[in-house]
Design a protein around this motif. Structure first.
Motif, PDB file in Angstrom:
ATOM      1  N   MET A   1      70.631  40.097  45.020  1.00  0.00           N
ATOM      2  CA  MET A   1      70.710  41.566  45.020  1.00  0.00           C
ATOM      3  C   MET A   1      69.306  42.161  45.188  1.00  0.00           C
ATOM      4  O   MET A   1      68.367  41.737  44.532  1.00  0.00           O
ATOM      5  CB  MET A   1      71.335  42.039  43.707  1.00  0.00           C
ATOM      6  CG  MET A   1      71.563  43.532  43.668  1.00  0.00           C
ATOM      7  SD  MET A   1      72.389  44.065  42.156  1.00  0.00           S
ATOM      8  CE  MET A   1      74.099  43.789  42.589  1.00  0.00           C
ATOM      9  N   SER A   2      69.186  43.143  46.080  1.00  0.00           N
ATOM     10  CA  SER A   2      67.865  43.723  46.327  1.00  0.00           C
ATOM     11  C   SER A   2      67.497  44.682  45.195  1.00  0.00           C
ATOM     12  O   SER A   2      68.352  45.109  44.404  1.00  0.00           O
ATOM     13  CB  SER A   2      67.868  44.484  47.648  1.00  0.00           C
ATOM     14  OG  SER A   2      68.602  45.680  47.496  1.00  0.00           O
ATOM     15  N   GLU A   3      66.224  45.033  45.170  1.00  0.00           N
ATOM     16  CA  GLU A   3      65.755  45.968  44.145  1.00  0.00           C
ATOM     17  C   GLU A   3      66.464  47.315  44.289  1.00  0.00           C
ATOM     18  O   GLU A   3      66.769  47.992  43.311  1.00  0.00           O
ATOM     19  CB  GLU A   3      64.231  46.136  44.278  1.00  0.00           C
ATOM     20  CG  GLU A   3      63.603  46.735  43.055  1.00  0.00           C
ATOM     21  CD  GLU A   3      62.087  46.781  43.122  1.00  0.00           C
ATOM     22  OE1 GLU A   3      61.496  47.377  42.227  1.00  0.00           O
ATOM     23  OE2 GLU A   3      61.497  46.231  44.073  1.00  0.00           O
ATOM     24  N   ASP A   5      69.559  47.790  45.542  1.00  0.00           N
ATOM     25  CA  ASP A   5      70.936  47.623  45.036  1.00  0.00           C
ATOM     26  C   ASP A   5      70.943  47.722  43.512  1.00  0.00           C
ATOM     27  O   ASP A   5      71.843  48.306  42.908  1.00  0.00           O
ATOM     28  CB  ASP A   5      71.506  46.260  45.451  1.00  0.00           C
ATOM     29  CG  ASP A   5      71.756  46.189  46.940  1.00  0.00           C
ATOM     30  OD1 ASP A   5      71.907  47.253  47.569  1.00  0.00           O
ATOM     31  OD2 ASP A   5      71.789  45.066  47.480  1.00  0.00           O
ATOM     32  N   ASP A   6      69.941  47.115  42.928  1.00  0.00           N
ATOM     33  CA  ASP A   6      69.798  47.145  41.475  1.00  0.00           C
ATOM     34  C   ASP A   6      69.650  48.581  40.963  1.00  0.00           C
ATOM     35  O   ASP A   6      70.258  48.978  39.962  1.00  0.00           O
ATOM     36  CB  ASP A   6      68.508  46.381  41.124  1.00  0.00           C
ATOM     37  CG  ASP A   6      68.741  45.412  39.997  1.00  0.00           C
ATOM     38  OD1 ASP A   6      69.909  45.180  39.658  1.00  0.00           O
ATOM     39  OD2 ASP A   6      67.737  44.910  39.452  1.00  0.00           O
ATOM     40  N   LEU A   7      68.850  49.331  41.695  1.00  0.00           N
ATOM     41  CA  LEU A   7      68.614  50.731  41.339  1.00  0.00           C
ATOM     42  C   LEU A   7      69.924  51.521  41.423  1.00  0.00           C
ATOM     43  O   LEU A   7      70.256  52.299  40.517  1.00  0.00           O
ATOM     44  CB  LEU A   7      67.569  51.328  42.298  1.00  0.00           C
ATOM     45  CG  LEU A   7      67.263  52.811  42.169  1.00  0.00           C
ATOM     46  CD1 LEU A   7      66.655  53.126  40.809  1.00  0.00           C
ATOM     47  CD2 LEU A   7      66.292  53.247  43.282  1.00  0.00           C
ATOM     48  N   ARG A   9      72.923  50.420  41.168  1.00  0.00           N
ATOM     49  CA  ARG A   9      73.819  50.004  40.073  1.00  0.00           C
ATOM     50  C   ARG A   9      73.394  50.656  38.758  1.00  0.00           C
ATOM     51  O   ARG A   9      74.231  51.115  37.975  1.00  0.00           O
ATOM     52  CB  ARG A   9      73.799  48.480  39.940  1.00  0.00           C
ATOM     53  CG  ARG A   9      74.963  47.953  39.106  1.00  0.00           C
ATOM     54  CD  ARG A   9      74.763  46.535  38.714  1.00  0.00           C
ATOM     55  NE  ARG A   9      73.476  46.387  38.041  1.00  0.00           N
ATOM     56  CZ  ARG A   9      72.848  45.231  37.829  1.00  0.00           C
ATOM     57  NH1 ARG A   9      73.373  44.117  38.236  1.00  0.00           N
ATOM     58  NH2 ARG A   9      71.689  45.181  37.193  1.00  0.00           N
ATOM     59  N   ASN A  10      72.099  50.746  38.547  1.00  0.00           N
ATOM     60  CA  ASN A  10      71.613  51.399  37.321  1.00  0.00           C
ATOM     61  C   ASN A  10      71.998  52.879  37.287  1.00  0.00           C
ATOM     62  O   ASN A  10      72.340  53.419  36.236  1.00  0.00           O
ATOM     63  CB  ASN A  10      70.086  51.271  37.206  1.00  0.00           C
ATOM     64  CG  ASN A  10      69.669  49.865  36.867  1.00  0.00           C
ATOM     65  OD1 ASN A  10      70.474  49.076  36.376  1.00  0.00           O
ATOM     66  ND2 ASN A  10      68.426  49.520  37.136  1.00  0.00           N
TER      67      ASN A  10
END
Ligand code: SF4
Length: 199
Positions: A1-3, A5-7, A9-10
């Motif tokens: 997961m890319s940074e 994508d992570d953002l 999701r957060n």
């Protein structure tokens, strides 16, 4: 997961401010992952809250028309908002909510690295130039941390005040020229009048 994508999701699971209690869906933003231009509005409205997508209501349709008028589409840019969750009854976001959500917008700018940021409306303008008013700042590009900031009225303003429609339609016309300038900056060692044409 890319940074990124992570953002996203957060953001979709965020409970940092009280807007998390009333939202249907958080609206992180959407568009190109390598955008030259990022548009920043105020916050999601009813339709955006329902769909989890930015600018899908009447103001969003007008924004799409504006982009088409300069030969661009939503896929060319990235669109997001100051706050990612709808405020009850579409009230203005409160300073504490804007502050709580700020880390997400800052990270989006850091990761997407737009050359130009178009601020839509006064809240978005205030993120970069808190002392300026939208009526004076609109249509005048300026620089902030190496990025061209181009303030415009929010497209929703045209829905409430017909006289602003023409102003917004005129202001968007400068964007292709700004983009050309941003992508082909004049050499540093040859500063000249052309470099300062628009600032
Ligand atoms: S508005 Fe921003 S800070 Fe508040 S809950 Fe939504 S994502 Fe979190």
């Amino acid at each position: 997961m890319s940074e990124f994508d992570d953002l996203v999701r957060n953001i979709t699971t965020c409970e940092l401010c009280i807007l998390s209690k009333s939202r249907t869906r958080a609206v992180p933003g959407e568009g190109s992952m390598t955008p030259s231009v990022m548009f920043i509005g105020e916050g999601p409205g009813y339709h955006e809250d329902q769909q989890g997508r930015p600018f899908v209501g009447a103001a969003g349709q007008f924004l799409s028309q504006l982009l088409a008028s300069i030969g661009m589409s939503r896929g060319d840019i990235y669109i997001t908002n100051m706050v990612k969750c709808r405020a009850p009854n579409n009230r203005d976001p409160l300073p504490g909510e804007i502050e709580a959500c700020r880390l997400y917008l800052d990270k989006q700018i850091e990761l997407l690295k737009p050359k130009i940021i178009v601020t839509l409306g006064r809240h978005s303008l205030a993120r970069f130039f808190p002392r300026e008013t939208i009526s004076k700042a609109r249509g005048k590009p300026r620089r902030w941390n190496g990025i061209i900031i181009y303030p415009m009225y929010h497209p929703a303003a045209a829905l409430h005040q017909q006289s602003l429609r023409h102003v917004i339609e005129e202001d968007i016309k400068l964007l292709p020229r700004l983009l050309q300038e941003a992508e082909n900056p004049p050499p540093k060692e040859e500063p000249g009048p052309h470099q300062l044409n628009m600032f």
